[in-house]
Design a protein around this motif. Sequence first.
Motif, PDB file in Angstrom:
ATOM      1  N   GLN A  77       0.793  -1.226   0.000  1.00  0.00           N
ATOM      2  CA  GLN A  77       0.000   0.000   0.000  1.00  0.00           C
ATOM      3  C   GLN A  77       0.828   1.280   0.000  1.00  0.00           C
ATOM      4  O   GLN A  77       1.981   1.306   0.401  1.00  0.00           O
ATOM      5  N   ARG A  78       0.147   2.345  -0.448  1.00  0.00           N
ATOM      6  CA  ARG A  78       0.651   3.716  -0.338  1.00  0.00           C
ATOM      7  C   ARG A  78      -0.362   4.461   0.524  1.00  0.00           C
ATOM      8  O   ARG A  78      -1.552   4.463   0.210  1.00  0.00           O
ATOM      9  N   MET A  79       0.108   5.074   1.602  1.00  0.00           N
ATOM     10  CA  MET A  79      -0.800   5.623   2.603  1.00  0.00           C
ATOM     11  C   MET A  79      -0.535   7.106   2.857  1.00  0.00           C
ATOM     12  O   MET A  79       0.610   7.514   3.059  1.00  0.00           O
ATOM     13  N   VAL A  80      -1.602   7.893   2.868  1.00  0.00           N
ATOM     14  CA  VAL A  80      -1.552   9.312   3.240  1.00  0.00           C
ATOM     15  C   VAL A  80      -1.993   9.435   4.691  1.00  0.00           C
ATOM     16  O   VAL A  80      -3.005   8.840   5.084  1.00  0.00           O
ATOM     17  N   ILE A  81      -1.259  10.199   5.498  1.00  0.00           N
ATOM     18  CA  ILE A  81      -1.606  10.385   6.905  1.00  0.00           C
ATOM     19  C   ILE A  81      -1.486  11.863   7.249  1.00  0.00           C
ATOM     20  O   ILE A  81      -0.398  12.447   7.137  1.00  0.00           O
ATOM     21  N   THR A  82      -2.582  12.476   7.679  1.00  0.00           N
ATOM     22  CA  THR A  82      -2.516  13.872   8.133  1.00  0.00           C
ATOM     23  C   THR A  82      -2.293  13.899   9.644  1.00  0.00           C
ATOM     24  O   THR A  82      -2.544  12.913  10.342  1.00  0.00           O
ATOM     25  N   GLY A  83      -1.818  15.033  10.137  1.00  0.00           N
ATOM     26  CA  GLY A  83      -1.502  15.130  11.563  1.00  0.00           C
ATOM     27  C   GLY A  83      -0.397  14.171  11.947  1.00  0.00           C
ATOM     28  O   GLY A  83      -0.403  13.563  13.024  1.00  0.00           O
ATOM     29  N   ALA A  84       0.600  14.044  11.057  1.00  0.00           N
ATOM     30  CA  ALA A  84       1.549  12.929  11.152  1.00  0.00           C
ATOM     31  C   ALA A  84       2.835  13.235  11.901  1.00  0.00           C
ATOM     32  O   ALA A  84       3.764  12.432  11.862  1.00  0.00           O
ATOM     33  N   GLN A 108      10.011  21.010  10.196  1.00  0.00           N
ATOM     34  CA  GLN A 108      11.173  20.395  10.853  1.00  0.00           C
ATOM     35  C   GLN A 108      10.810  19.023  11.419  1.00  0.00           C
ATOM     36  O   GLN A 108      11.542  18.050  11.242  1.00  0.00           O
ATOM     37  N   ALA A 109       9.673  18.937  12.087  1.00  0.00           N
ATOM     38  CA  ALA A 109       9.241  17.655  12.639  1.00  0.00           C
ATOM     39  C   ALA A 109       8.947  16.651  11.528  1.00  0.00           C
ATOM     40  O   ALA A 109       9.212  15.452  11.667  1.00  0.00           O
ATOM     41  N   LEU A 110       8.418  17.126  10.406  1.00  0.00           N
ATOM     42  CA  LEU A 110       8.182  16.248   9.257  1.00  0.00           C
ATOM     43  C   LEU A 110       9.495  15.669   8.742  1.00  0.00           C
ATOM     44  O   LEU A 110       9.611  14.465   8.493  1.00  0.00           O
ATOM     45  N   ASP A 111      10.492  16.547   8.572  1.00  0.00           N
ATOM     46  CA  ASP A 111      11.797  16.090   8.080  1.00  0.00           C
ATOM     47  C   ASP A 111      12.394  15.041   9.010  1.00  0.00           C
ATOM     48  O   ASP A 111      12.926  14.014   8.564  1.00  0.00           O
ATOM     49  N   GLU A 112      12.300  15.288  10.310  1.00  0.00           N
ATOM     50  CA  GLU A 112      12.858  14.345  11.287  1.00  0.00           C
ATOM     51  C   GLU A 112      12.126  13.009  11.240  1.00  0.00           C
ATOM     52  O   GLU A 112      12.754  11.946  11.321  1.00  0.00           O
ATOM     53  N   ALA A 113      10.799  13.056  11.084  1.00  0.00           N
ATOM     54  CA  ALA A 113      10.023  11.816  11.027  1.00  0.00           C
ATOM     55  C   ALA A 113      10.365  11.010   9.778  1.00  0.00           C
ATOM     56  O   ALA A 113      10.535   9.786   9.842  1.00  0.00           O
ATOM     57  N   VAL A 114      10.493  11.695   8.644  1.00  0.00           N
ATOM     58  CA  VAL A 114      10.820  11.019   7.387  1.00  0.00           C
ATOM     59  C   VAL A 114      12.204  10.380   7.458  1.00  0.00           C
ATOM     60  O   VAL A 114      12.397   9.218   7.066  1.00  0.00           O
ATOM     61  N   VAL A 115      13.178  11.124   7.974  1.00  0.00           N
ATOM     62  CA  VAL A 115      14.537  10.594   8.095  1.00  0.00           C
ATOM     63  C   VAL A 115      14.551   9.377   9.011  1.00  0.00           C
ATOM     64  O   VAL A 115      15.199   8.364   8.724  1.00  0.00           O
ATOM     65  N   SER A 116      13.822   9.469  10.122  1.00  0.00           N
ATOM     66  CA  SER A 116      13.767   8.349  11.074  1.00  0.00           C
ATOM     67  C   SER A 116      13.192   7.098  10.425  1.00  0.00           C
ATOM     68  O   SER A 116      13.710   5.989  10.604  1.00  0.00           O
ATOM     69  N   ILE A 117      12.129   7.259   9.641  1.00  0.00           N
ATOM     70  CA  ILE A 117      11.511   6.110   8.964  1.00  0.00           C
ATOM     71  C   ILE A 117      12.452   5.542   7.903  1.00  0.00           C
ATOM     72  O   ILE A 117      12.629   4.320   7.784  1.00  0.00           O
ATOM     73  N   ARG A 118      13.075   6.416   7.138  1.00  0.00           N
ATOM     74  CA  ARG A 118      13.997   5.947   6.093  1.00  0.00           C
ATOM     75  C   ARG A 118      15.215   5.262   6.688  1.00  0.00           C
ATOM     76  O   ARG A 118      15.731   4.287   6.110  1.00  0.00           O
ATOM     77  N   ASN A 119      15.689   5.740   7.826  1.00  0.00           N
ATOM     78  CA  ASN A 119      16.854   5.118   8.470  1.00  0.00           C
ATOM     79  C   ASN A 119      16.560   3.684   8.902  1.00  0.00           C
ATOM     80  O   ASN A 119      17.484   2.888   9.091  1.00  0.00           O
ATOM     81  N   LYS A 120      15.279   3.368   9.061  1.00  0.00           N
ATOM     82  CA  LYS A 120      14.891   2.005   9.441  1.00  0.00           C
ATOM     83  C   LYS A 120      14.454   1.188   8.233  1.00  0.00           C
ATOM     84  O   LYS A 120      13.866   0.105   8.379  1.00  0.00           O
ATOM     85  N   GLY A 121      14.735   1.707   7.037  1.00  0.00           N
ATOM     86  CA  GLY A 121      14.433   0.972   5.821  1.00  0.00           C
ATOM     87  C   GLY A 121      13.065   1.247   5.234  1.00  0.00           C
ATOM     88  O   GLY A 121      12.678   0.626   4.240  1.00  0.00           O
ATOM     89  N   GLY A 122      12.314   2.183   5.832  1.00  0.00           N
ATOM     90  CA  GLY A 122      10.991   2.501   5.323  1.00  0.00           C
ATOM     91  C   GLY A 122      11.024   3.490   4.177  1.00  0.00           C
ATOM     92  O   GLY A 122      12.060   4.111   3.899  1.00  0.00           O
ATOM     93  N   ARG A 123       9.884   3.657   3.527  1.00  0.00           N
ATOM     94  CA  ARG A 123       9.759   4.600   2.406  1.00  0.00           C
ATOM     95  C   ARG A 123       8.774   5.685   2.815  1.00  0.00           C
ATOM     96  O   ARG A 123       7.587   5.403   3.000  1.00  0.00           O
ATOM     97  N   ALA A 124       9.281   6.909   2.961  1.00  0.00           N
ATOM     98  CA  ALA A 124       8.440   7.991   3.469  1.00  0.00           C
ATOM     99  C   ALA A 124       8.716   9.300   2.750  1.00  0.00           C
ATOM    100  O   ALA A 124       9.859   9.568   2.333  1.00  0.00           O
TER     101      ALA A 124
END
Length: 363
Positions: free
Chosen positions: A11-18, A45-61
């Motif tokens: 799946q590809r998922m959109v999440i608001t308030g993320a 800034q919080a978005l960037d940090e969340a995306v980096v954190s997910i990608r660092n664990k092998g996720g696609r964000a």
Amino acid sequence: MAEPLKPLSDQRMVITGATSGIGLATARRAAGAGAEVLLAARNDQALDEAVVSIRNKGGRAYSVALDVADEGAAAEIAAKAIAEFGGFDTWVNDAAVALYAPLEEVTLAEHRRVFDVGYFGLVQGSLEAVKHLKGRAGALINLGSVLSNRSIPLQGPYCAMKAAVMNFTDALRMELEEDGSPMQVTLIKPSAIDTPYPEHARNKLSKPARLPQPIYDVELVAKAICFAAEHRRRQLIVGGGGLALTTLAPAFPRLADKAMEVAGGEFSQTSDVPPSPGTNDNLFEPRADGRTESNQQPITRQTSLFLEAQMHPFAAAATIGGLAVLAGAAAAIGGVSWLNQRRHDIGTRDAERRLRAAGMAAE
């Protein structure tokens, strides 16, 4: 039979308030299961940090920074999803703001803001999702609340907004079903959940805000959302503590009023723990973000048997049925034993009576 929804890993998922709480926990869980996720929120800034954190664990964000209350925000989110991963299969409307205050102290601008984000932002997102998913088996997941059914004092605008969310979601679901759309619409109703919600809310009370017990772990809501992305459910209530609010309270409104006046008073909704620096009052502007849990460290319930029963009703029914059979068998065995004993006792008493009548009773 309705067409099945895709596995989360496809799946590809959109999440608001993320960028905090339920939205961030859901993004991490979905990405961990293999989904591509698009995070939408105000705090870049919080978005960037969340995306980096997910990608660092092998996720696609990926992320898009905007206010869901702005006109055209939902179309911008959809365009970003299309640009980054060709569209979306599930849309999760989680963004909301809140405030703690007696209604007499809430300004019209504050009241409108709660609705602009939590209701009209959700409406805009829902209708954008319908545009893209109406003709196929995708999922729209809206975050309501157990307070959709039963208001609590000092959070009046939020309760009113969540009631509107529930009724909008129900109406949209019925209209899509009537049109024969294979799209799934699910309403998630969390009980009190340990998130930064009390810190982020505008607070006009005399002490820092908190949620009343019982409080549940945020991962339970993320679990429910990810489950709903794969399985067709009309509604999922997270936390058995919310069962009374969604069933008993509407059935006994005056009794519920009195109970909520006691249980939902200022004492149960305030704390001695102040918000973390920079987190308080995100009603109109984004504040420090990036945590899924509050800073109050309350006692939280890590499991919800009621949620499990809703997600897996047949297994729950089988378990309950099995327990009922065991209980019945135990009762039957006990009954036979009791009956045999009773028969023995009756026979013994009768024999003794006859012996006494014959003058042969033992000394």
